[in-house]
Design a protein around this motif. Structure first.
Motif, PDB file in Angstrom:
ATOM      1  N   UNK A 204       0.656  -1.221   0.005  1.00  0.00           N
ATOM      2  CA  UNK A 204       0.017   0.203   0.056  1.00  0.00           C
ATOM      3  C   UNK A 204       0.846   1.567   0.008  1.00  0.00           C
ATOM      4  N   UNK A 205       2.256   1.035   0.105  1.00  0.00           N
ATOM      5  CA  UNK A 205       2.980   2.180   0.116  1.00  0.00           C
ATOM      6  C   UNK A 205       4.422   1.886  -0.541  1.00  0.00           C
ATOM      7  N   UNK A 206       4.831   2.799  -1.442  1.00  0.00           N
ATOM      8  CA  UNK A 206       6.023   2.818  -1.981  1.00  0.00           C
ATOM      9  C   UNK A 206       6.916   3.775  -1.576  1.00  0.00           C
ATOM     10  N   UNK A 207       8.144   3.503  -1.000  1.00  0.00           N
ATOM     11  CA  UNK A 207       9.079   4.409  -0.427  1.00  0.00           C
ATOM     12  C   UNK A 207      10.098   4.402  -1.684  1.00  0.00           C
ATOM     13  N   UNK A 208      10.283   5.861  -1.887  1.00  0.00           N
ATOM     14  CA  UNK A 208      11.354   6.033  -3.070  1.00  0.00           C
ATOM     15  C   UNK A 208      12.755   6.596  -2.339  1.00  0.00           C
ATOM     16  N   UNK A 209      13.597   5.937  -2.902  1.00  0.00           N
ATOM     17  CA  UNK A 209      15.275   6.276  -2.364  1.00  0.00           C
ATOM     18  C   UNK A 209      16.134   6.432  -3.380  1.00  0.00           C
ATOM     19  N   UNK A 210      17.443   6.759  -3.305  1.00  0.00           N
ATOM     20  CA  UNK A 210      18.360   6.852  -4.276  1.00  0.00           C
ATOM     21  C   UNK A 210      19.585   6.254  -3.970  1.00  0.00           C
ATOM     22  N   UNK A 211      20.680   6.841  -4.080  1.00  0.00           N
ATOM     23  CA  UNK A 211      20.940   8.141  -4.784  1.00  0.00           C
ATOM     24  C   UNK A 211      20.136   9.337  -4.183  1.00  0.00           C
ATOM     25  N   UNK A 212      19.715  10.452  -5.091  1.00  0.00           N
ATOM     26  CA  UNK A 212      18.952  11.490  -4.737  1.00  0.00           C
ATOM     27  C   UNK A 212      17.727  11.365  -5.524  1.00  0.00           C
ATOM     28  N   UNK A 213      16.333  11.100  -5.303  1.00  0.00           N
ATOM     29  CA  UNK A 213      15.425  10.750  -6.272  1.00  0.00           C
ATOM     30  C   UNK A 213      14.808  11.902  -6.897  1.00  0.00           C
ATOM     31  N   UNK A 214      15.235  13.170  -6.423  1.00  0.00           N
ATOM     32  CA  UNK A 214      14.979  14.373  -7.171  1.00  0.00           C
ATOM     33  C   UNK A 214      15.776  14.501  -8.397  1.00  0.00           C
ATOM     34  N   UNK A 215      16.712  13.722  -8.537  1.00  0.00           N
ATOM     35  CA  UNK A 215      17.746  13.953  -9.799  1.00  0.00           C
ATOM     36  C   UNK A 215      17.089  12.950 -10.801  1.00  0.00           C
ATOM     37  N   UNK A 216      16.014  12.130 -10.634  1.00  0.00           N
ATOM     38  CA  UNK A 216      15.740  11.084 -11.233  1.00  0.00           C
ATOM     39  C   UNK A 216      14.702  11.811 -12.393  1.00  0.00           C
TER      40      UNK A 216
ATOM     41  N   UNK B   2       6.043   7.427  -0.144  1.00  0.00           N
ATOM     42  CA  UNK B   2       7.061   8.454   0.759  1.00  0.00           C
ATOM     43  C   UNK B   2       8.454   8.590  -0.055  1.00  0.00           C
ATOM     44  N   UNK B   3       9.057   9.837  -0.025  1.00  0.00           N
ATOM     45  CA  UNK B   3      10.162  10.251  -0.768  1.00  0.00           C
ATOM     46  C   UNK B   3      11.273  10.708   0.234  1.00  0.00           C
ATOM     47  N   UNK B   4      12.416  10.099   0.104  1.00  0.00           N
ATOM     48  CA  UNK B   4      13.546  10.454   0.885  1.00  0.00           C
ATOM     49  C   UNK B   4      14.328  11.322   0.063  1.00  0.00           C
ATOM     50  N   UNK B   5      14.571  12.428   0.571  1.00  0.00           N
ATOM     51  CA  UNK B   5      15.377  13.597  -0.445  1.00  0.00           C
ATOM     52  C   UNK B   5      16.420  14.220   0.417  1.00  0.00           C
ATOM     53  N   UNK B   6      17.617  14.936  -0.173  1.00  0.00           N
ATOM     54  CA  UNK B   6      18.347  15.668   0.597  1.00  0.00           C
ATOM     55  C   UNK B   6      18.032  17.244   0.254  1.00  0.00           C
ATOM     56  N   UNK B   7      16.975  17.225  -0.484  1.00  0.00           N
ATOM     57  CA  UNK B   7      16.343  18.752  -0.547  1.00  0.00           C
ATOM     58  C   UNK B   7      16.713  19.297  -1.878  1.00  0.00           C
ATOM     59  N   UNK B   8      17.428  18.718  -2.585  1.00  0.00           N
ATOM     60  CA  UNK B   8      17.840  19.196  -4.213  1.00  0.00           C
ATOM     61  C   UNK B   8      16.689  19.470  -4.679  1.00  0.00           C
ATOM     62  N   UNK B   9      16.472  20.649  -5.316  1.00  0.00           N
ATOM     63  CA  UNK B   9      15.349  21.079  -6.147  1.00  0.00           C
ATOM     64  C   UNK B   9      14.074  20.999  -5.675  1.00  0.00           C
ATOM     65  N   UNK B  10      13.883  20.937  -4.532  1.00  0.00           N
ATOM     66  CA  UNK B  10      12.451  21.164  -3.781  1.00  0.00           C
ATOM     67  C   UNK B  10      12.082  22.403  -3.965  1.00  0.00           C
ATOM     68  N   UNK B  11      11.753  22.973  -5.035  1.00  0.00           N
ATOM     69  CA  UNK B  11      11.333  24.331  -5.357  1.00  0.00           C
ATOM     70  C   UNK B  11       9.910  24.483  -4.853  1.00  0.00           C
ATOM     71  N   UNK B  12       9.415  25.685  -4.895  1.00  0.00           N
ATOM     72  CA  UNK B  12       8.043  25.879  -4.398  1.00  0.00           C
ATOM     73  C   UNK B  12       7.117  25.083  -5.593  1.00  0.00           C
ATOM     74  N   UNK B  13       7.457  24.924  -6.582  1.00  0.00           N
ATOM     75  CA  UNK B  13       6.660  24.315  -7.460  1.00  0.00           C
ATOM     76  C   UNK B  13       6.609  22.820  -7.262  1.00  0.00           C
ATOM     77  N   UNK B  14       7.884  22.345  -7.230  1.00  0.00           N
ATOM     78  CA  UNK B  14       7.804  20.948  -6.756  1.00  0.00           C
ATOM     79  C   UNK B  14       7.031  20.647  -5.419  1.00  0.00           C
TER      80      UNK B  14
END
Length: 350
Positions: free
Chosen positions: A74-86, A104-116
């Motif tokens: 029921x849940x997919x957890x997205x990992x990387x690397x950095x998922x925001x670069x995918x 559920x998304x794990x990120x280092x914060x890269x490109x988490x813009x207001x639009x994202x």
């Protein structure tokens, strides 16, 4: 990146977990979208990225998600690397939510813009942002990037501005416990609680880069004191009562009963700490891998098969330590967790 968990204890009932164990099914699945990352964290479980040409294609990732859904996830957890670069991240999120599954998304914060951030909020994505310290210099050392602190704080600010957190749409901070930040983690815990951001504090699993960076490891007594201090803080200040147990502060990890990891190359493993492929989705179905693997069967029935002091621990119904730490330090995923303070004296005596 680090292990992932739902902040309220995964959000699955004991009955649901028991049913998943009985039928060799899933409730969640972690998947690496790729190994590319713009941080160089000294505690990362990945030693060095392999050639990107070997990574799963978007079609293969979608197929793995579909197979997990068929198995009950029921849940997919997205990992990387950095998922925001995918490059296909939003497409994958749309595919997952279109099947009625949580993301559920794990990120280092890269490109988490207001639009994202707005996109994530609109799709109900739970976003877990790396946040190790209030000190920009320490954060730079723990990420290998001087600009990391500003990147992380901007991401959190954009997520808050987008509407997070709400009862259903959560954000969390992923924090590793290390020698460089352990003195400020009580304050950081309260800072997060006061803003309704879920704290996800975890001990470092000794693997990958962390295994060759021993300067990160705090004294075990300091770790134990931290867990108990935060438990007292959470109880007295926030009305949250829980029993301290490694490797997660205020949480428990029993994911090996109902979850699995598919890495960027299709290998299926119990979690990022137990680096033993049970099979590869390019060669066999996820159902056959999970259903026929002796390792997954051992972990589903850990209470009967775990070894040493962990087998007799009074918390065994809701804890088995960190299976990843046990494997990385002993070579046996069923060994007692050497990093658990409950085991320290008993392991030395055995």
């Amino acid at each position: 990146m680090s292990c992932s968990a739902r902040m309220d204890g995964f959000g699955f009932s004991r009955e649901e977990v028991a049913e998943a164990v009985k039928n060799r099914r899933l409730l969640s699945m972690e998947i690496e979208l790729g190994r590319e990352c713009n941080f160089r964290c000294p505690y990362c479980y990945v030693v060095d990225p392999a050639a990107v040409t070997e990574e799963l294609t978007p079609d293969e990732i979608r197929d793995a998600i579909d197979q997990s859904c068929d198995l009950g996830a029921r849940r997919i957890i997205l990992l990387g690397g950095e998922p925001m670069l995918y490059p296909h991240l939003r497409e994958m999120i749309g595919h997952i939510t279109g099947k009625g599954m949580e993301v559920e998304l794990f990120t280092n914060g890269t490109d988490v813009t207001p639009e994202a951030a707005g996109f994530f909020f609109g799709h109900g994505v739970k976003v877990v942002v790396k946040f190790n310290t209030f000190d920009p210099v320490v954060q730079a050392r723990l990420t290998g990037r001087k600009w990391a602190y500003d990147c992380i704080r901007a991401a959190l600010g954009n997520l808050l501005a987008a509407g997070y957190p709400t009862t259903e749409k959560r954000i969390a901070a992923s924090t590793i416990i290390c020698r460089q930040n352990i003195g400020e983690l009580r304050e950081l815990w309260c800072w997060l609680r006061d803003r309704d951001i879920d704290p996800y504090f975890e001990m470092i699993t000794p693997q990958g880069r962390s295994s060759r960076n021993q300067w990160l490891q705090p004294d075990p007594a300091e770790i134990e004191a931290l867990f108990f201090d935060i438990a007292r803080l959470d109880r007295e200040k926030y009305g949250r009562d829980w029993e301290p147990q490694p490797p997660l502060v205020g949480n428990k990890c029993l994911r090996n009963q109902f979850s699995c990891l598919v890495d960027a190359y299709g290998n299926v493993m119990p979690c990022v700490g137990i680096t033993i492929p049970a099979g590869n989705i390019r060669e066999r179905s996820l159902e056959s891998i999970l259903g026929e693997s002796p390792m997954f069967e051992d972990l589903r029935h850990y209470k009967d098969r775990i070894k040493g002091p962990c087998s007799a621990c009074g918390q065994a119904d809701e804890c088995y330590g960190c299976r990843g730490a046990a494997y990385q330090l002993t070579g046996d995923y069923l060994a007692s967790d050497p990093l658990c303070w409950h085991n320290k004296d008993r392991l030395e005596e055995s």
